[in-house]
Scaffold this motif. Structure first.
Motif: not given
Length: 393
Positions: A183-186, A189, A259, A263, A340, A344-345
């Motif tokens: 869930r931290d990978s774009f 997503f 999204f 999130s 979110g 992601m960043t």
């Protein structure tokens, strides 16, 4: 005059709370006392206001009626203007672009959360408004308005109220579950978004049939089929207006809705993914709560999906001890989309600085970062035990 939170009792705001919970309660109280922004203007004279209010299931939901009224008074004339312009011209596309941008900025979040709470708790009471009028009025948002916000008719109730809340973000039952994704990978997503965009309209009728909800399967399949046919007919008649009012809103809504849900369920405790306190989180003291019907209180919503939106902050404060026992996550002045983006960043330290501690021994910033990172890991899909399934159903 513009209301603050409608009909909120003193509740827990002045109750004696442990010192460790006082800051969380003070932050939640701001969502109650500050001005609401779910609607922009009230066109109803007092006697009409009182008459409509008398037909509602809960009189506090005049906020939802005013949101829908604002949408109708702005959206329908703007759509009509586009249909009066010659298709394919530069003017028609510029007007369409202006329409899409303005509706997104002014009404997207307001309408979608109005639809959300009006779906969980029917707006008009059949006993007060009459069975047929209530049925028609309650279908306006999900059937007539929603397609112009990118949500095909017949899908929202089956997707959100039935599948998402019954399955409770647990894969594989919930197609919108975030569990099987990093869930931290774009990139993950994008897979999640594509799954919704390409599969949902066909999966939902199957899901309803598999779970014994035949009438709902027919409703969702019929609504989706009618949507596709109507969109095709509109495209044949005026492709430019249809592009800007139906087709592009579908892609935009699929992105923002997914999204948003990604999130909301981006932090899931892998050791206890069926625990609502640990599969989502709460956002307090944030402007978005005041124009999204307190959507930030997502734990409270999952614990009791039919809890009225005006009761969310109070229920949160009353249960702070339980939130602490379950190691629940609370953010101050951050909302889901911002959370979110920060995940992601990789802006973990900024996230950690917005966490509201609920215990006497709060984590350090470094410990909080490690805690947050532990809750975004991919979780293998598995069905909960029979007792947990029965409790959800």
């Amino acid at each position: 005059p513009r209301e603050r939170m409608p009909a909120v009792a003193n509740g827990p705001w002045k109750a004696d709370l442990p010192r460790k919970h006082q800051r969380a309660a003070e932050l939640a109280a701001r969502d109650v006392t500050l001005r609401r922004w779910e609607y922009f203007f009230n066109p109803y004279p007092p006697f009409v206001w009182r008459w409509i209010q008398g037909k509602l299931s809960d009189p506090r939901d005049m906020q939802l009626v005013l949101t829908l009224t604002n949408v109708a008074m702005v959206m329908w004339p703007l759509i009509a203007i586009q249909w009066c312009l010659e298709p394919g011209t530069q003017r028609a596309h510029l007007v369409g672009l202006a329409y899409l941008v303005s509706m997104t900025a002014l009404f997207d979040a307001r309408f979608i959360l109005c639809l959300h709470y009006g779906t969980h708790l029917k707006l008009f009471d059949p006993a007060k408004a009459g069975r047929l009028p209530a049925l028609i009025l309650n279908e306006l948002a999900p059937t007539i308005f929603a397609p112009f916000f990118g949500i095909p008719p017949g899908l929202y109730f089956a997707h959100h109220v039935v599948m998402h809340h019954v399955e409770d973000n647990v894969w594989p039952g919930d197609l919108s579950s975030t569990m099987p994704y990093q869930r931290d990978s774009f990139i993950d997503f994008l897979k999640y978004w594509a799954n919704y965009l390409l599969v949902t309209g066909f999966y939902l009728p199957y899901y309803c049939l598999r779970t014994g909800r035949r009438r709902l399967a027919l409703y969702s399949a019929g609504g989706f089929t009618a949507y596709l046919c109507a969109t095709g007919a509109m495209w044949a008649a005026h492709p430019t207006a249809t592009l800007w009012t139906v087709v592009l809103p579908l892609f935009k809504a699929s992105l923002t809705l997914m999204f948003g849900n990604f999130s909301q369920h981006i932090f899931v405790d892998p050791s206890d993914p069926y625990n609502d306190y640990r599969s989502t989180y709460t956002c307090v003291n944030v402007l978005d709560n005041r124009f999204t019907f307190n959507d930030g209180y997502h734990v409270a919503h999952h614990l009791h999906a039919r809890r009225h939106w005006a009761d969310m902050p109070g229920s949160f404060v009353e249960a702070l001890g339980t939130y602490e026992e379950n190691d629940a996550l609370v953010f101050d002045n951050l909302f889901f989309l911002e959370v979110g983006v920060l995940v992601m960043t990789g802006q973990w330290n900024k996230l950690a600085r917005h966490v509201v501690p609920l215990s006497d021994n709060p984590r350090t910033e470094e410990e909080t970062v490690a805690w947050l990172k532990s809750r975004v890991q991919r979780i293998p899909g598995r069905r909960p035990d029979r007792a947990t399934r029965a409790k959800r159903a």
